[in-house]
Motif scaffolding. Sequence first.
Motif, PDB file in Angstrom:
ATOM      1  N   UNK A  36     -32.822 -51.189  56.897  1.00 16.33           N
ATOM      2  CA  UNK A  36     -34.236 -51.643  56.864  1.00 16.33           C
ATOM      3  C   UNK A  36     -34.854 -51.519  55.592  1.00 16.33           C
ATOM      4  N   UNK A  37     -35.669 -52.671  55.542  1.00 15.47           N
ATOM      5  CA  UNK A  37     -36.232 -53.028  54.183  1.00 15.47           C
ATOM      6  C   UNK A  37     -37.787 -52.551  54.190  1.00 15.47           C
ATOM      7  N   UNK A  38     -38.112 -51.728  52.955  1.00 14.88           N
ATOM      8  CA  UNK A  38     -39.479 -51.261  52.866  1.00 14.88           C
ATOM      9  C   UNK A  38     -39.987 -51.596  51.434  1.00 14.88           C
ATOM     10  N   UNK A  39     -41.123 -51.777  51.487  1.00 11.46           N
ATOM     11  CA  UNK A  39     -41.693 -52.452  50.036  1.00 11.46           C
ATOM     12  C   UNK A  39     -43.094 -51.632  49.717  1.00 11.46           C
ATOM     13  N   UNK A  40     -42.986 -50.979  48.350  1.00 11.18           N
ATOM     14  CA  UNK A  40     -44.065 -50.371  47.950  1.00 11.18           C
ATOM     15  C   UNK A  40     -44.469 -50.654  46.444  1.00 11.18           C
ATOM     16  N   UNK A  41     -45.482 -50.547  46.068  1.00 16.17           N
ATOM     17  CA  UNK A  41     -45.983 -50.767  44.760  1.00 16.17           C
ATOM     18  C   UNK A  41     -44.943 -50.205  43.647  1.00 16.17           C
ATOM     19  N   UNK A  42     -44.535 -50.760  42.693  1.00 13.69           N
ATOM     20  CA  UNK A  42     -43.576 -49.875  41.833  1.00 13.69           C
ATOM     21  C   UNK A  42     -43.883 -48.906  40.952  1.00 13.69           C
ATOM     22  N   UNK A  43     -45.332 -48.954  40.539  1.00 12.83           N
ATOM     23  CA  UNK A  43     -45.776 -48.117  39.575  1.00 12.83           C
ATOM     24  C   UNK A  43     -46.331 -46.984  40.231  1.00 12.83           C
ATOM     25  N   UNK A  44     -45.793 -45.669  39.897  1.00 11.11           N
ATOM     26  CA  UNK A  44     -46.309 -44.369  40.421  1.00 11.11           C
ATOM     27  C   UNK A  44     -47.798 -44.213  39.927  1.00 11.11           C
ATOM     28  N   UNK A  45     -48.325 -43.752  40.836  1.00 10.92           N
ATOM     29  CA  UNK A  45     -50.016 -43.571  40.594  1.00 10.92           C
ATOM     30  C   UNK A  45     -50.350 -42.459  39.649  1.00 10.92           C
ATOM     31  N   UNK A  46     -49.205 -41.455  39.455  1.00  9.91           N
ATOM     32  CA  UNK A  46     -49.124 -40.385  38.445  1.00  9.91           C
ATOM     33  C   UNK A  46     -49.503 -40.999  36.930  1.00  9.91           C
ATOM     34  N   UNK A  47     -48.442 -41.718  36.501  1.00 12.55           N
ATOM     35  CA  UNK A  47     -48.611 -42.149  34.959  1.00 12.55           C
ATOM     36  C   UNK A  47     -47.568 -43.340  35.067  1.00 12.55           C
ATOM     37  N   UNK A  48     -47.411 -43.994  36.051  1.00 12.56           N
ATOM     38  CA  UNK A  48     -46.781 -45.353  35.973  1.00 12.56           C
ATOM     39  C   UNK A  48     -45.394 -45.321  36.243  1.00 12.56           C
ATOM     40  N   UNK A  62     -38.464 -40.347  45.277  1.00 14.27           N
ATOM     41  CA  UNK A  62     -38.972 -39.202  43.987  1.00 14.27           C
ATOM     42  C   UNK A  62     -39.124 -39.982  42.724  1.00 14.27           C
ATOM     43  N   UNK A  63     -39.983 -39.951  42.222  1.00 14.54           N
ATOM     44  CA  UNK A  63     -40.323 -40.519  41.031  1.00 14.54           C
ATOM     45  C   UNK A  63     -39.458 -40.055  39.751  1.00 14.54           C
ATOM     46  N   UNK A  64     -38.767 -40.982  39.088  1.00 18.28           N
ATOM     47  CA  UNK A  64     -38.020 -40.410  38.336  1.00 18.28           C
ATOM     48  C   UNK A  64     -38.524 -39.607  36.806  1.00 18.28           C
ATOM     49  N   UNK A  65     -39.857 -39.831  36.644  1.00 17.60           N
ATOM     50  CA  UNK A  65     -40.573 -39.371  35.491  1.00 17.60           C
ATOM     51  C   UNK A  65     -40.903 -37.854  35.831  1.00 17.60           C
ATOM     52  N   UNK A  66     -41.800 -37.741  36.970  1.00 12.14           N
ATOM     53  CA  UNK A  66     -42.178 -36.055  37.237  1.00 12.14           C
ATOM     54  C   UNK A  66     -42.085 -35.609  38.476  1.00 12.14           C
ATOM     55  N   UNK A  67     -41.465 -36.402  39.461  1.00 10.26           N
ATOM     56  CA  UNK A  67     -40.771 -36.085  40.784  1.00 10.26           C
ATOM     57  C   UNK A  67     -42.120 -36.080  41.828  1.00 10.26           C
ATOM     58  N   UNK A  68     -42.961 -36.913  41.659  1.00  8.87           N
ATOM     59  CA  UNK A  68     -43.844 -37.198  42.777  1.00  8.87           C
ATOM     60  C   UNK A  68     -43.175 -37.874  43.861  1.00  8.87           C
ATOM     61  N   UNK A  69     -43.271 -37.537  45.014  1.00  6.33           N
ATOM     62  CA  UNK A  69     -42.491 -38.052  46.414  1.00  6.33           C
ATOM     63  C   UNK A  69     -43.259 -38.826  47.214  1.00  6.33           C
TER      64      UNK A  69
END
Length: 105
Positions: A36-48, A62-69
């Motif tokens: 199943x394919x899903x699409x979201x904005x690539x830039x994390x709202x924390x710091x991109x 999980x964001x690779x920079x500071x782990x927001x999920x």
Amino acid sequence: MPSFVPVALVGDIPPGQAKAFVVGDLEIAVFNVDGQYHAIENACPHQGGPLADGWIDGNVVTCPWHAWCFDVRDGRMTLGGYTTVDAFDVQVEGSTISVWSEPRS
Ligand code: FES
């Protein structure tokens, strides 16, 4: 005029992985969750941070920079729930994956 924009072929994104694509002015991460394919904005709202490069566990990235999920199905933050990323409709026709050029409202 919004439209579905072809971004990849089915074999380009293996299950459990994601890739980012530029669609107009947007950078969109497309995830393959068990076919199943899903699409979201690539830039994390924390710091991109680039969510397509994050750790994927089922429907959660999980964001690779500071782990927001985030839930890749709707862009909602899964821990805390105080922010979201935009989600986009995905269409698969034949072997072509396309993403709607505007976020789902
Ligand atoms: S940039 Fe994604 S958690 Fe900080």
